[in-house]
Design an enzyme around this catalytic site. Structure first.
Site, PDB file in Angstrom:
ATOM      1  N   GLY A   7       0.792  -1.235   0.000  1.00  0.00           N
ATOM      2  CA  GLY A   7       0.000   0.000   0.000  1.00  0.00           C
ATOM      3  C   GLY A   7       0.816   1.270   0.000  1.00  0.00           C
ATOM      4  O   GLY A   7       0.401   2.282   0.555  1.00  0.00           O
ATOM      5  N   LYS A   8       1.957   1.228  -0.685  1.00  0.00           N
ATOM      6  CA  LYS A   8       2.793   2.428  -0.752  1.00  0.00           C
ATOM      7  C   LYS A   8       2.083   3.535  -1.539  1.00  0.00           C
ATOM      8  O   LYS A   8       2.175   4.712  -1.185  1.00  0.00           O
ATOM      9  CB  LYS A   8       4.113   2.048  -1.442  1.00  0.00           C
ATOM     10  N   ASP A  32      -1.046   4.166  -9.977  1.00  0.00           N
ATOM     11  CA  ASP A  32      -0.937   5.053  -8.816  1.00  0.00           C
ATOM     12  C   ASP A  32      -1.305   6.495  -9.143  1.00  0.00           C
ATOM     13  O   ASP A  32      -1.824   7.211  -8.290  1.00  0.00           O
ATOM     14  CB  ASP A  32       0.479   4.999  -8.230  1.00  0.00           C
ATOM     15  N   ASP A  48      16.239  -3.306  -4.153  1.00  0.00           N
ATOM     16  CA  ASP A  48      16.174  -3.544  -5.603  1.00  0.00           C
ATOM     17  C   ASP A  48      17.365  -2.866  -6.260  1.00  0.00           C
ATOM     18  O   ASP A  48      17.794  -1.800  -5.809  1.00  0.00           O
ATOM     19  CB  ASP A  48      14.916  -2.893  -6.197  1.00  0.00           C
ATOM     20  N   LYS A  68      10.748  -0.208  19.943  1.00  0.00           N
ATOM     21  CA  LYS A  68      11.819  -1.036  19.405  1.00  0.00           C
ATOM     22  C   LYS A  68      12.257  -0.522  18.026  1.00  0.00           C
ATOM     23  O   LYS A  68      13.450  -0.378  17.742  1.00  0.00           O
ATOM     24  CB  LYS A  68      11.315  -2.471  19.282  1.00  0.00           C
ATOM     25  N   VAL A  85      -7.028  -1.630   6.776  1.00  0.00           N
ATOM     26  CA  VAL A  85      -8.313  -0.960   6.983  1.00  0.00           C
ATOM     27  C   VAL A  85      -9.314  -1.463   5.958  1.00  0.00           C
ATOM     28  O   VAL A  85      -8.940  -2.030   4.937  1.00  0.00           O
ATOM     29  CB  VAL A  85      -8.187   0.578   6.844  1.00  0.00           C
ATOM     30  N   CYS A  96     -15.853   2.292 -23.540  1.00  0.00           N
ATOM     31  CA  CYS A  96     -14.907   2.106 -24.642  1.00  0.00           C
ATOM     32  C   CYS A  96     -15.237   0.849 -25.454  1.00  0.00           C
ATOM     33  O   CYS A  96     -16.165   0.887 -26.252  1.00  0.00           O
ATOM     34  CB  CYS A  96     -13.482   2.109 -24.111  1.00  0.00           C
ATOM     35  N   ARG A 122      -8.140   2.839 -30.598  1.00  0.00           N
ATOM     36  CA  ARG A 122      -7.760   3.001 -32.004  1.00  0.00           C
ATOM     37  C   ARG A 122      -8.961   2.983 -32.934  1.00  0.00           C
ATOM     38  O   ARG A 122      -8.907   3.473 -34.047  1.00  0.00           O
ATOM     39  CB  ARG A 122      -6.864   1.841 -32.441  1.00  0.00           C
ATOM     40  N   HIS A 126     -13.227   6.961 -21.382  1.00  0.00           N
ATOM     41  CA  HIS A 126     -13.119   6.281 -20.082  1.00  0.00           C
ATOM     42  C   HIS A 126     -13.518   7.234 -18.955  1.00  0.00           C
ATOM     43  O   HIS A 126     -12.655   7.864 -18.341  1.00  0.00           O
ATOM     44  CB  HIS A 126     -11.689   5.803 -19.853  1.00  0.00           C
ATOM     45  N   GLU A 144     -14.324   6.626 -16.092  1.00  0.00           N
ATOM     46  CA  GLU A 144     -13.824   6.180 -14.782  1.00  0.00           C
ATOM     47  C   GLU A 144     -12.568   6.930 -14.358  1.00  0.00           C
ATOM     48  O   GLU A 144     -12.278   7.039 -13.172  1.00  0.00           O
ATOM     49  CB  GLU A 144     -13.574   4.664 -14.788  1.00  0.00           C
TER      50      GLU A 144
HETATM   51  N1  GLN Z   1     -10.047  -2.156 -28.550  1.00  0.00           N
HETATM   52  C1  GLN Z   1     -10.797  -0.966 -28.730  1.00  0.00           C
HETATM   53  C2  GLN Z   1     -10.027   0.090 -29.509  1.00  0.00           C
HETATM   54  O1  GLN Z   1      -8.846   0.023 -29.634  1.00  0.00           O
HETATM   55  C3  GLN Z   1     -11.260  -0.410 -27.402  1.00  0.00           C
HETATM   56  C4  GLN Z   1     -10.152   0.058 -26.536  1.00  0.00           C
HETATM   57  C5  GLN Z   1     -10.565   0.224 -25.094  1.00  0.00           C
HETATM   58  O2  GLN Z   1     -11.539  -0.352 -24.646  1.00  0.00           O
HETATM   59  N2  GLN Z   1      -9.794   0.957 -24.338  1.00  0.00           N
HETATM   60  O3  GLN Z   1     -10.598   1.022 -30.013  1.00  0.00           O
END
Ligand code: GLN
Length: 547
Positions: free
Chosen positions: A20-21, A75, A152, A227, A245, A392, A476, A523, A525
């Site tokens: 969880g860094k 992140d 590392d 310690k 948590v 997408c 694409r 996207h 999200e």
């Molecule tokens: N594979 C699809 C494209 O390249 C959708 C890409 C995605 O879902 N991020 O357009």
């Protein structure tokens, strides 16, 4: 005019990874921000990939796209969610970027005949970039997470650069180690030894941590705190207890209990400012999430679900968080279930399983695996009027489904899967085709923030409440303009387009025909945050709750 001092906090992992860094870094950043400072959070990834775009999400977690289009480590997504602001290119640094830059400079005689070496040239390039992280938006401070663990080989050069910064600016640099205290089964007792060793290893690089965050299953007791303090050379009140948590959003509130904010500010000789009310808004959000009892159940359909011990939650983290954030905002507890699309291909009767969910999401994806299963699930959601949200690829496949089963376009498909389809309703953008033919894959998709124009009277326009929105992209392929008329005639509404109306950004079925059926080419999200939930996710969940 000279700039005010740049301040840095370096977050370094001890003992092992995966404790969880990233969340610790995000939380520290949040806390300092809530004290009225302008904070940038930075991820250093020691790998040689120039960015995260070419990496497999099932192995390395989600590829997070920032506004500029840079494909980053997940992140950066945590930082944006916690800080509630857009981050920018300079705040993601990889060894690949550093070496690529230094080597190309060497090829252009940029070092004027000198021998180019890791020390000083790579190190100095890193220092330069660390400085730039604070300069972005003229921040007061950068919280810089160094990927990997002490010990590392890969991250040594970054720790070395941080050490030099500390030598040059002793009052401006602070080191925090996020360590781990195992509780071996059978012993039942928390062990501090690995942490002691990790600190010694860090000491051998010439770096002394100022604060130690002790991650463990349970809270740290006084005995162990003392310690660690004695053996690791830090004051006991600089050892922060960080037990597991329930929710990552608890972490800043927990850290504050140990006063980490004061510790950082006084350690960096920063004068306390007026606190913002950000942390109290955060507290409200967390308390809302705790009080949510009634459930809303969502099925996430994809192909990445049968991959052994990898946690799916990492490859879809932004979607999961976006759903959680909106559900909490509506006072509901989200129940998310992974459903492999492959099983619908083998046995279509399995589709009945989907009746158990309040809503269905098909997230982004690439390639042909399990595509027919996803399309079957989308058809089911459309016909059975289960709220559907396609992200997408989930939008593109919804268009394919609609084309085949409503617009009667025989064998309709995306050319990504079937290049010879008689009806290529989803097709590659011409510039993208050239890049693919040249096998130029890294950072070449349509990436980052683009404006969409929303059509009056549609779900999208109503939900966003504005005519123009900016959303982040990573794809694409596109809805093929040749089919737009036909699809529109058969009832699909393209409610969002690029401002020149050439690219389709949002497809939806009107409210009078379906409770919620929306696909987005982007996207959303990536822009959902606890203190600003995404309106489309919230609307989808509202429909799911009604269902
Ligand atoms: N594979 C699809 C494209 O390249 C959708 C890409 C995605 O879902 N991020 O357009």
């Amino acid at each position: 005019m000279s700039r005010k001092a740049r301040k840095y906090v370096f977050v370094i992992g001890g003992v092992m990874s995966g404790v969880g860094k990233g969340i610790a870094t995000s939380s520290i950043a949040k806390i300092v921000q809530s004290r009225g400072f302008s904070v940038n959070a930075v991820k250093v990834d020691p790998y040689l990939n120039v960015d995260a775009g070419t990496m497999n999400p099932t192995e390395h977690g989600e590829v997070f796209v920032i506004k500029s289009g840079l494909e980053c480590d997940q992140d950066l997504g945590n930082y944006e969610r916690f800080l509630n602001k857009d981050l920018q290119d300079d705040l993601y640094i990889t060894s690949g970027m550093i070496y690529q830059h230094v080597i190309s400079r060497e090829r252009n005689l940029g070092f004027r005949g000198k021998c180019v070496e890791a020390i000083p040239h790579i190190r100095d390039e890193i220092i330069l970039r660390f400085r730039r992280t604070v300069d972005f938006n003229e921040a007061d401070i950068s919280i810089i997470e160094i990927g990997g663990t002490v010990g590392d080989y890969q991250n040594i050069m970054f720790i070395e650069a941080a050490r030099v910064l500390k030598v040059e600016h002793p009052d401006d640099v602070l080191f925090i180690m996020v360590s781990y205290l195992p509780i071996p089964q059978g012993l039942g007792e928390m062990k501090t030894r690995p942490t002691q060793n990790a600190v010694r290893q860090l000491n051998s690089y010439g770096v002394q941590p100022d604060v130690i965050i002790a991650r463990s299953e349970r809270a740290l007791d006084k005995k162990r705190k003392d310690k660690i303090a004695v053996s690791c050379n830090v004051p006991a009140d600089h050892v922060i207890s960080a037990p597991d948590v329930e929710s990552i959003y608890d972490v800043p509130l927990n850290f504050e209990k140990d006063n980490i904010g004061e510790m950082i500010l006084s350690g960096l000789k920063m004068k306390a400012r007026k606190k913002t009310n950000d942390l109290s808004r955060w507290r409200k959000f967390v308390s809302k999430s705790k009080h949510a009892k009634e459930k809303v159940s969502i099925a996430l359909i994809g192909k990445y679900f049968d991959v052994g011990d990898f946690t799916l939650s990492d490859s879809y983290i932004s979607i999961i968080e976006a759903l959680k954030i909106s559900a909490y905002t509506l006072g509901r507890k989200p129940e998310l279930t992974w459903v492999s699309a492959g099983e619908f291909e083998k046995n279509p009767r399995m589709l009945k399983k989907l009746d158990n969910f309040d809503g269905i999401v098909v997230p982004g994806g690439f390639g042909e695996r399990a595509v027919e299963g996803k399309i079957k699930a989308i058809k089911y959601a459309r016909e059975k009027k289960i709220p559907y949200f396609g992200l997408c690829y989930g939008m593109q496949l919804a268009v394919v489904e609609y084309a085949r089963n409503v617009a009667n376009l025989r064998g309709a498909h995306t050319t990504e899967v079937d290049p010879d389809t008689p009806n290529p309703v989803i097709d590659i953008i011409p510039e993208q085709k050239e890049l693919l033919e040249k096998q130029k894959y890294g950072g070449t998709m349509r990436l980052g923030g683009y404006i969409a124009l929303l059509k009056k009277g549609t779900i999208a326009r109503k939900v966003y409440g504005s005519e123009l929105v900016e959303e982040r992209h990573r794809h694409r392929y596109e809805v093929n303009p040749e089919y737009i008329e036909r699809l529109t005639e058969s009832g699909l509404v393209f409610s969002g387009t690029s401002p020149d109306r050439k690219l389709m950004e949002i497809a939806e079925i009107p409210r009078n025909k379906h409770p919620f059926f929306v696909g987005v080419q982007f996207h959303p999200e990536f822009q959902a945050r606890p203190l600003s939930p995404h309106p489309l996710f919230t609307e989808f969940l509202k429909a799911a709750i009604k269902n």
